[in-house]
Design a protein around this motif. Structure first.
Motif, mmCIF file in Angstrom:
data_model
loop_
_atom_site.group_PDB
_atom_site.id
_atom_site.type_symbol
_atom_site.label_atom_id
_atom_site.label_comp_id
_atom_site.label_asym_id
_atom_site.label_seq_id
_atom_site.Cartn_x
_atom_site.Cartn_y
_atom_site.Cartn_z
ATOM 1 N N MET A 1 39.873 10.479 -21.495
ATOM 2 C CA MET A 1 39.663 11.854 -21.070
ATOM 3 C C MET A 1 38.370 12.390 -21.692
ATOM 4 N N ALA A 2 37.592 13.067 -20.873
ATOM 5 C CA ALA A 2 36.323 13.582 -21.375
ATOM 6 C C ALA A 2 36.559 14.686 -22.397
ATOM 7 N N ALA A 3 35.674 14.719 -23.389
ATOM 8 C CA ALA A 3 35.784 15.767 -24.401
ATOM 9 C C ALA A 3 35.490 17.128 -23.770
ATOM 10 N N LYS A 4 36.239 18.128 -24.207
ATOM 11 C CA LYS A 4 36.036 19.471 -23.661
ATOM 12 C C LYS A 4 34.751 20.066 -24.243
ATOM 13 N N VAL A 5 33.922 20.649 -23.394
ATOM 14 C CA VAL A 5 32.726 21.311 -23.893
ATOM 15 C C VAL A 5 32.891 22.816 -23.689
ATOM 16 N N ASP A 6 32.393 23.599 -24.635
ATOM 17 C CA ASP A 6 32.531 25.048 -24.517
ATOM 18 C C ASP A 6 31.257 25.691 -23.990
ATOM 19 N N HIS A 7 30.336 24.877 -23.510
ATOM 20 C CA HIS A 7 29.141 25.442 -22.890
ATOM 21 C C HIS A 7 28.590 24.437 -21.892
ATOM 22 N N ALA A 8 27.767 24.937 -21.002
ATOM 23 C CA ALA A 8 27.082 24.056 -20.056
ATOM 24 C C ALA A 8 25.658 23.867 -20.538
ATOM 25 N N GLN A 9 25.090 22.732 -20.260
ATOM 26 C CA GLN A 9 23.738 22.475 -20.734
ATOM 27 C C GLN A 9 23.044 21.468 -19.846
ATOM 28 N N PHE A 10 21.744 21.525 -19.815
ATOM 29 C CA PHE A 10 20.991 20.441 -19.188
ATOM 30 C C PHE A 10 19.637 20.320 -19.852
ATOM 31 N N ARG A 11 19.007 19.174 -19.647
ATOM 32 C CA ARG A 11 17.751 18.870 -20.336
ATOM 33 C C ARG A 11 16.640 18.583 -19.357
ATOM 34 N N LEU A 12 15.435 18.846 -19.820
ATOM 35 C CA LEU A 12 14.241 18.554 -19.044
ATOM 36 C C LEU A 12 13.194 18.033 -20.024
ATOM 37 N N VAL A 13 12.538 16.954 -19.653
ATOM 38 C CA VAL A 13 11.460 16.418 -20.489
ATOM 39 C C VAL A 13 10.172 16.477 -19.689
ATOM 40 N N ILE A 14 9.148 17.101 -20.259
ATOM 41 C CA ILE A 14 7.860 17.198 -19.557
ATOM 42 C C ILE A 14 6.765 16.564 -20.417
ATOM 43 N N PRO A 15 5.697 16.092 -19.781
ATOM 44 C CA PRO A 15 4.528 15.663 -20.552
ATOM 45 C C PRO A 15 3.909 16.885 -21.248
ATOM 46 N N SER A 16 3.221 16.630 -22.353
ATOM 47 C CA SER A 16 2.639 17.746 -23.122
ATOM 48 C C SER A 16 1.339 18.218 -22.472
ATOM 49 N N GLN A 17 1.481 18.751 -21.269
ATOM 50 C CA GLN A 17 0.326 19.206 -20.483
ATOM 51 C C GLN A 17 0.590 20.602 -19.935
ATOM 52 N N THR A 18 -0.424 21.450 -20.018
ATOM 53 C CA THR A 18 -0.224 22.844 -19.615
ATOM 54 C C THR A 18 0.016 22.990 -18.115
ATOM 55 N N ARG A 19 -0.310 21.974 -17.317
ATOM 56 C CA ARG A 19 -0.085 22.087 -15.875
ATOM 57 C C ARG A 19 1.388 22.259 -15.544
ATOM 58 N N TYR A 20 2.270 21.904 -16.477
ATOM 59 C CA TYR A 20 3.704 22.025 -16.223
ATOM 60 C C TYR A 20 4.298 23.344 -16.718
ATOM 61 N N LEU A 21 3.459 24.202 -17.288
ATOM 62 C CA LEU A 21 3.978 25.462 -17.835
ATOM 63 C C LEU A 21 4.681 26.301 -16.776
ATOM 64 N N ASN A 22 4.053 26.392 -15.618
ATOM 65 C CA ASN A 22 4.616 27.238 -14.577
ATOM 66 C C ASN A 22 5.980 26.732 -14.118
ATOM 67 N N LEU A 23 6.120 25.418 -14.112
ATOM 68 C CA LEU A 23 7.410 24.824 -13.747
ATOM 69 C C LEU A 23 8.483 25.227 -14.771
ATOM 70 N N VAL A 24 8.114 25.139 -16.046
ATOM 71 C CA VAL A 24 9.086 25.429 -17.108
ATOM 72 C C VAL A 24 9.444 26.915 -17.148
ATOM 73 N N THR A 25 8.440 27.767 -16.989
ATOM 74 C CA THR A 25 8.736 29.204 -17.054
ATOM 75 C C THR A 25 9.542 29.648 -15.832
ATOM 76 N N GLY A 26 9.271 29.031 -14.687
ATOM 77 C CA GLY A 26 10.081 29.337 -13.509
ATOM 78 C C GLY A 26 11.531 28.946 -13.722
ATOM 79 N N LEU A 27 11.721 27.796 -14.336
ATOM 80 C CA LEU A 27 13.078 27.336 -14.642
ATOM 81 C C LEU A 27 13.764 28.289 -15.628
ATOM 82 N N ALA A 28 13.023 28.706 -16.645
ATOM 83 C CA ALA A 28 13.598 29.604 -17.654
ATOM 84 C C ALA A 28 14.014 30.929 -17.021
ATOM 85 N N LYS A 29 13.203 31.407 -16.095
ATOM 86 C CA LYS A 29 13.548 32.674 -15.440
ATOM 87 C C LYS A 29 14.806 32.515 -14.599
ATOM 88 N N ARG A 30 14.861 31.452 -13.826
ATOM 89 C CA ARG A 30 16.043 31.199 -12.998
ATOM 90 C C ARG A 30 17.288 31.003 -13.859
#
Lengths: 119, 145
Positions: free
Chosen positions: B1-30
């Motif tokens: 049986m899967a362990a019970k989690v008390d929160h939902a979560q997900f991860r994203l890994v991006i290259p250390s490049q500023t071109r991805y900033l807009n993607l990350v901030t859009g995700l954070a807003k959503r």
């Protein structure tokens, strides 16, 4: 769609800069070049019409801050108009609304920086 | 049986490049909207995330684009937590000196504003170093009222 596009209009001796999109660490150089280009042309009255600016991070604020002394030393100024709510919140949180004149509309800003236009 | 989690979560890994900033901030807003925050607060969270990730790319990694920045968004009943990990130069909370806005207005200068925005727009900003893994973390927390 590009993260940032910038249009520039000249109204008398005022340079009206209209950034559209997002100013962050990725796009800030383009924004800086637009500002510096006006100063290099001897235009020290700069109005930033932010009606289409969705977002500005501290990188963009730094670009504005980096030129303010130069324009004011040359009897010019940098004014702001048409700020969206979240962009105003950023300026206001950092106290920039005390450093810069902010106007609801472009016409009001132009009247303040070039009052002779009202005649 | 899967362990019970008390929160939902997900991860994203991006290259250390500023071109991805807009993607990350859009995700954070959503993500903020999904967490139940209003539009104005979601915009502030996205700015704080922009500042935090920009600090990692430009300062922790000195602008080198071949590294990774890992983000984890955790949704709990009380808050939205955004954890940002990297292996670059770390800072600790007790090393931070936030600029005083009143002094800043008297003596304007370029730089130093990102941390101030993060601290003003989030309820908690923490910097941690894991000496075992060699990873550094910036944790941003926005409470859901």
């Amino acid at each position: 769609m590009a993260d940032l596009s910038i249009a520039v209009r000249h109204i008398g001796d005022v340079a009206v800069i209209l950034p559209a999109g997002f100013i962050n660490a990725h796009t800030v150089r383009e924004f800086e070049e637009a500002l510096e280009g006006q100063v290099q042309q001897g235009r020290y009255k700069i109005l930033l019409n932010c009606k289409d600016l969705n977002y500005i991070s501290s990188a963009g604020l730094g670009a504005i801050m980096g030129l303010i002394e130069t324009v004011r030393e040359n009897d010019g100024d940098i004014l702001l108009s048409n700020l969206q709510e979240n962009v105003f919140a950023i300026f206001d949180t950092l106290g920039f609304t005390q450093l810069y004149r902010v106007f609801p509309e472009e016409d009001q800003a132009l009247a303040a920086v070039a009052p002779e236009r009202k005649a | 049986m899967a362990a019970k989690v008390d929160h939902a979560q997900f991860r994203l890994v991006i290259p250390s490049q500023t071109r991805y900033l807009n993607l990350v901030t859009g995700l954070a807003k959503r993500a903020s909207l999904v967490a139940g925050l209003d539009d104005a607060t979601a915009a502030k969270v996205s700015i704080a995330v922009d500042e935090a990730v920009t600090n990692v790319i430009l300062h922790a990694y000195r602008g080198e684009g071949e590294h990774s920045v890992e983000l984890e968004l955790r949704f709990t009943e009380q808050a939205l937590e955004i954890h940002i990990w990297h292996t670059g130069q770390g800072i600790r909370s007790d090393q931070l000196v936030l600029p005083d806005p009143k002094e800043y207005i008297k003596h304007p200068r370029k730089g130093g504003l990102g941390l101030l925005l993060m601290s003003r727009f989030m309820d908690e900003v923490q910097f941690k170093a894991d000496e075992v893994s060699g990873r550094n973390e910036c944790c941003l927390i926005k409470k859901i009222s």
